[in-house]
Design a protein around this motif. Structure first.
Motif, PDB file in Angstrom:
ATOM      1  N   LEU A   1       3.558  -7.118  11.457  1.00 29.18           N
ATOM      2  CA  LEU A   1       2.702  -7.859  10.197  1.00 29.18           C
ATOM      3  C   LEU A   1       2.597  -6.328   9.579  1.00 29.18           C
ATOM      4  CD1 LEU A   1       0.831 -10.610  12.087  1.00 29.18           C
ATOM      5  CD2 LEU A   1       2.840 -10.437  10.559  1.00 29.18           C
ATOM      6  N   ARG A   2       1.379  -5.340   9.767  1.00 24.00           N
ATOM      7  CA  ARG A   2       0.349  -4.659   8.995  1.00 24.00           C
ATOM      8  C   ARG A   2       2.252  -3.930   8.656  1.00 24.00           C
ATOM      9  NH1 ARG A   2      -4.279  -1.351   8.663  1.00 24.00           N
ATOM     10  NH2 ARG A   2      -3.347   0.365   7.522  1.00 24.00           N
ATOM     11  N   HIS A   3       3.344  -3.659   8.984  1.00 20.97           N
ATOM     12  CA  HIS A   3       4.371  -2.589   8.837  1.00 20.97           C
ATOM     13  C   HIS A   3       4.637  -3.443   7.683  1.00 20.97           C
ATOM     14  CE1 HIS A   3       7.698   0.178   8.688  1.00 20.97           C
ATOM     15  NE2 HIS A   3       8.389  -1.659   8.630  1.00 20.97           N
ATOM     16  N   HIS A   4       5.049  -4.582   8.171  1.00 20.00           N
ATOM     17  CA  HIS A   4       5.396  -5.419   6.505  1.00 20.00           C
ATOM     18  C   HIS A   4       4.559  -5.244   5.166  1.00 20.00           C
ATOM     19  CE1 HIS A   4       8.486  -6.729   9.049  1.00 20.00           C
ATOM     20  NE2 HIS A   4       8.041  -8.193   9.211  1.00 20.00           N
ATOM     21  N   ALA A   5       3.068  -6.011   5.326  1.00 20.54           N
ATOM     22  CA  ALA A   5       2.448  -5.370   4.483  1.00 20.54           C
ATOM     23  C   ALA A   5       2.933  -4.290   3.697  1.00 20.54           C
ATOM     24  CB  ALA A   5       1.424  -6.016   5.063  1.00 20.54           C
ATOM     25  N   GLU A   6       2.755  -3.042   4.464  1.00 20.06           N
ATOM     26  CA  GLU A   6       2.968  -1.742   4.014  1.00 20.06           C
ATOM     27  C   GLU A   6       4.442  -2.037   2.664  1.00 20.06           C
ATOM     28  OE1 GLU A   6       2.612   0.985   7.463  1.00 20.06           O
ATOM     29  OE2 GLU A   6       0.398   0.631   7.087  1.00 20.06           O
ATOM     30  N   ARG A   7       5.371  -2.218   3.532  1.00 15.39           N
ATOM     31  CA  ARG A   7       6.335  -2.576   2.736  1.00 15.39           C
ATOM     32  C   ARG A   7       6.294  -3.288   1.420  1.00 15.39           C
ATOM     33  NH1 ARG A   7      12.236  -1.332   4.805  1.00 15.39           N
ATOM     34  NH2 ARG A   7      11.677   0.034   6.033  1.00 15.39           N
ATOM     35  N   LEU A   8       5.809  -4.011   1.773  1.00 15.74           N
ATOM     36  CA  LEU A   8       5.068  -5.200   0.843  1.00 15.74           C
ATOM     37  C   LEU A   8       4.115  -4.397  -1.296  1.00 15.74           C
ATOM     38  CD1 LEU A   8       3.826  -8.957   1.264  1.00 15.74           C
ATOM     39  CD2 LEU A   8       6.150  -7.513  -0.876  1.00 15.74           C
ATOM     40  N   THR A   9       3.134  -3.529  -0.104  1.00 16.14           N
ATOM     41  CA  THR A   9       2.718  -2.815  -1.512  1.00 16.14           C
ATOM     42  C   THR A   9       3.531  -1.433  -1.557  1.00 16.14           C
ATOM     43  OG1 THR A   9       1.497  -0.973   0.621  1.00 16.14           O
ATOM     44  CG2 THR A   9       0.843  -3.124   0.277  1.00 16.14           C
ATOM     45  N   ALA A  10       4.299  -1.292  -1.494  1.00 15.19           N
ATOM     46  CA  ALA A  10       5.686  -0.085  -1.834  1.00 15.19           C
ATOM     47  C   ALA A  10       5.663  -0.469  -2.684  1.00 15.19           C
ATOM     48  CB  ALA A  10       6.737   0.144  -0.668  1.00 15.19           C
ATOM     49  N   ALA A  11       6.333  -1.728  -2.385  1.00 13.46           N
ATOM     50  CA  ALA A  11       7.215  -2.241  -3.617  1.00 13.46           C
ATOM     51  C   ALA A  11       6.848  -3.017  -5.257  1.00 13.46           C
ATOM     52  CB  ALA A  11       7.934  -3.817  -3.381  1.00 13.46           C
ATOM     53  N   ALA A  12       4.995  -3.288  -4.577  1.00 16.75           N
ATOM     54  CA  ALA A  12       4.256  -3.293  -5.743  1.00 16.75           C
ATOM     55  C   ALA A  12       3.983  -2.276  -6.972  1.00 16.75           C
ATOM     56  CB  ALA A  12       3.183  -4.482  -4.935  1.00 16.75           C
ATOM     57  N   VAL A  13       3.142  -1.409  -5.646  1.00 10.99           N
ATOM     58  CA  VAL A  13       2.655  -0.509  -6.206  1.00 10.99           C
ATOM     59  C   VAL A  13       3.804   1.193  -6.010  1.00 10.99           C
ATOM     60  CG1 VAL A  13       0.988   1.168  -7.078  1.00 10.99           C
ATOM     61  CG2 VAL A  13       0.709  -1.389  -6.903  1.00 10.99           C
ATOM     62  N   PRO A  14       5.061   1.368  -6.402  1.00 14.58           N
ATOM     63  CA  PRO A  14       5.433   2.683  -6.111  1.00 14.58           C
ATOM     64  C   PRO A  14       5.274   4.043  -6.218  1.00 14.58           C
ATOM     65  CG  PRO A  14       7.021   0.653  -7.610  1.00 14.58           C
ATOM     66  CD  PRO A  14       5.378   0.615  -8.002  1.00 14.58           C
ATOM     67  N   ASP A  15       4.232   3.943  -7.214  1.00 17.43           N
ATOM     68  CA  ASP A  15       3.467   5.351  -7.188  1.00 17.43           C
ATOM     69  C   ASP A  15       2.526   5.800  -6.070  1.00 17.43           C
ATOM     70  OD1 ASP A  15       2.947   3.250  -8.689  1.00 17.43           O
ATOM     71  OD2 ASP A  15       1.443   4.445  -9.555  1.00 17.43           O
ATOM     72  N   ARG A  16       2.036   4.998  -5.730  1.00 12.03           N
ATOM     73  CA  ARG A  16       0.975   4.663  -4.501  1.00 12.03           C
ATOM     74  C   ARG A  16       1.627   4.515  -3.202  1.00 12.03           C
ATOM     75  NH1 ARG A  16      -4.725   2.687  -5.534  1.00 12.03           N
ATOM     76  NH2 ARG A  16      -3.401   1.601  -7.564  1.00 12.03           N
TER      77      ARG A  16
END
Lengths: 187, 187, 187, 187
Positions: free
Chosen positions: A116-131
């Motif tokens: 679940l945490r991994h999925h969340a990290e992927r989502l953040t990567a999509a949302a804020v690519p530069d960070r």
DNA sequence: AATGAATGAGGTTTCATTCAT
DNA sequence: GATGAATGAAACCTCATTCAT
């Protein structure tokens, strides 16, 4: 009698995913699963050692789905929405449900949380690519809330079957769901 | 050795709510509940006929919580948000979880679905006061999605315990959660 | 229905000792034991946690028997002989058999071996009182061979039931058995 | 993939004897035996019909060992002592153990008892050659006690593995063991 | 002849429930 | 009213055996 071991395993995992996702881990019996798959109960232990081993095998496959590896946030949101609207019928729709079904075994719990945490990290990567590399907690929390939306809706539609949500038409679902996800992930 | 029957019942319902909400219906044993409540196991059957009867009693009480009977939408949203942020610690926070815990008994399922539908109707009434009497499906769906958000987050925080969401500070939760609910309920 | 827990435990241990000693650990089913004791199967797990726990309880009692705590070697030899000649009928005769019945659990094996070694040490103490504290291996081996005689005969008489040994009269057994033990323990 | 049926049978019987003697009949699984022998499990049923059939085949071979067909009592005693001291390592040392391993099948029990009785008769023939044809019970009992000594020690050394007996040096064993057998068989 | 797949019976254990004090 | 004892159904798992290739 099907003499193809690999096929039998797939049959079992398929049946198990449906049962585990829909009825929960404790409520599903290995006999149910075997009956659904049309094979003998003992094969569960033969191929997956135990009921828990079968659950783990379901998790492994589940981890593969829901992979938004595209950098386009719009596409990612579409994927999430698709995941929900296809929920009662689609095979993959139960994968997320599996991730909240507890077995009582701690090691499995760890896997579930990490996935679940991994999925969340992927989502953040999509949302804020530069960070992408180091998301802060605020971002992760937003992503996990988004996952909660998808999860909560899938539960309501598949397991609890609340109307009118459960049988609501795609047209009724897309707009509000997308609005909610947008509010969460687009800053 | 509590000689007050009513008090014993309350003790049992309290312990049962926690267990049912947190561990699920099948995973909790009546012995667990009795031990938590500090009373004899046989009293569960004496007072509630069966394990399912005890669950039903929990549902009855659960139906009482989460009652947004105020016409002010702002207050209603605040209540929902409060419900989530108080989730791991607060007593009432598990009431919504109870509503998605299946027992396998169809009659209980009907009650659960009706309770959830009832909550959704109250939400629509708060959102669109002038059409309170006859909400259309589009509105109900939006309300149920809102409930899904609350439900999904409560699961993630209490049962699944995914970090950082589970132990996230109130400050981190309120803004995004309110934004999502706002997007769903304010037209 | 007997409502006396202590009595039920005794009943179970008694039946279990007989079955374990006679048929071996693996060959005896908990249903057999419960049937012999005239109680419900589930009580075995209630009182002794598991089949193995019940076996352990049998060992505990068995450890009590066969205690030659007298310094008179003649008396000790008599006790050993008595143990054998009473074997098919007497309750205590199966205690030594229990000590060679393996469960497959390593911890139980350790207990078994320690108990057997302990018995051997007591025998050496009776045989050579002045060196009671620190018996050398030669003495211990002689004592253990003596135990082997008792053990072997008990097996032959009770479990294997070889004739004429199994139903041989006391008069026929005492002399040769005592001669063998004498040759082993009297230096 | 051994294409020689006879060789495969030998492999299976060899592995089975070790397992049956050491672990007991019930505790050894046919899969264990097949794995030890390096052949497929189904071959056990193919060649020996059943697990019990394989045990019977082991008994047949076992009956061949321990044959004191010499008229010299001294040599016979030496053979018995040899049998014991070679026990943990020697192949044949488990033959006697097989004779006390019960399968639960009555017909097999009869064979076992007959084999043991036969051995005892041979012993009496060696002890009292002039009365070889019709030994009385007193003599048979003495012979069977002697067998019990050998049996008991073999169990202690191989199955139960009690120390120091199990790993005792040959020098420590011979004298006391021979003394005991002498006391039993030399009148 | 040999193998891996599949089966069914049976074993231990758990657990909601009822009985008797 | 309350308690510990007892029960029976059902769950998971093991294992000898049979089937099909």
């Amino acid at each position: 009698m099907n003499k193809d071991a690999a096929a039998t395993r797939l049959l079992l995992v398929g049946a198990a995913r449906r049962r585990f996702a829909f009825d929960g881990y404790r409520a599903t019996t290995v006999r149910d699963i075997a009956a659904d798959a049309g094979v003998n109960v003992a094969l569960i232990n033969r191929y997956f050692v135990s009921k828990e081993g079968l659950f783990r095998a379901c998790l492994d496959r589940a981890a593969g789905g829901l992979q938004p590896d595209i950098r386009n946030l719009d596409r990612v949101l579409d994927d999430l929405v698709d995941h929900v609207v296809s929920s009662p019928t689609d095979e993959d729709s139960m994968q997320l449900l599996l991730l909240v079904r507890s077995t009582g075994d701690d090691r499995v719990d760890v896997i579930r949380r990490e996935t679940l945490r991994h999925h969340a990290e992927r989502l953040t990567a999509a949302a804020v690519p530069d960070r992408a590399g180091s998301p802060d907690d605020a971002l992760l929390v937003r992503a996990q809330i988004a996952l909660s939306v998808v999860l909560g809706m899938t539960m309501m539609r598949t397991a609890t079957r609340v109307e009118p949500l459960a049988s609501a038409d795609e047209a009724l679902l897309r707009a509000p769901l997308r609005a909610a996800l947008h509010a969460l992930l687009v800053l």
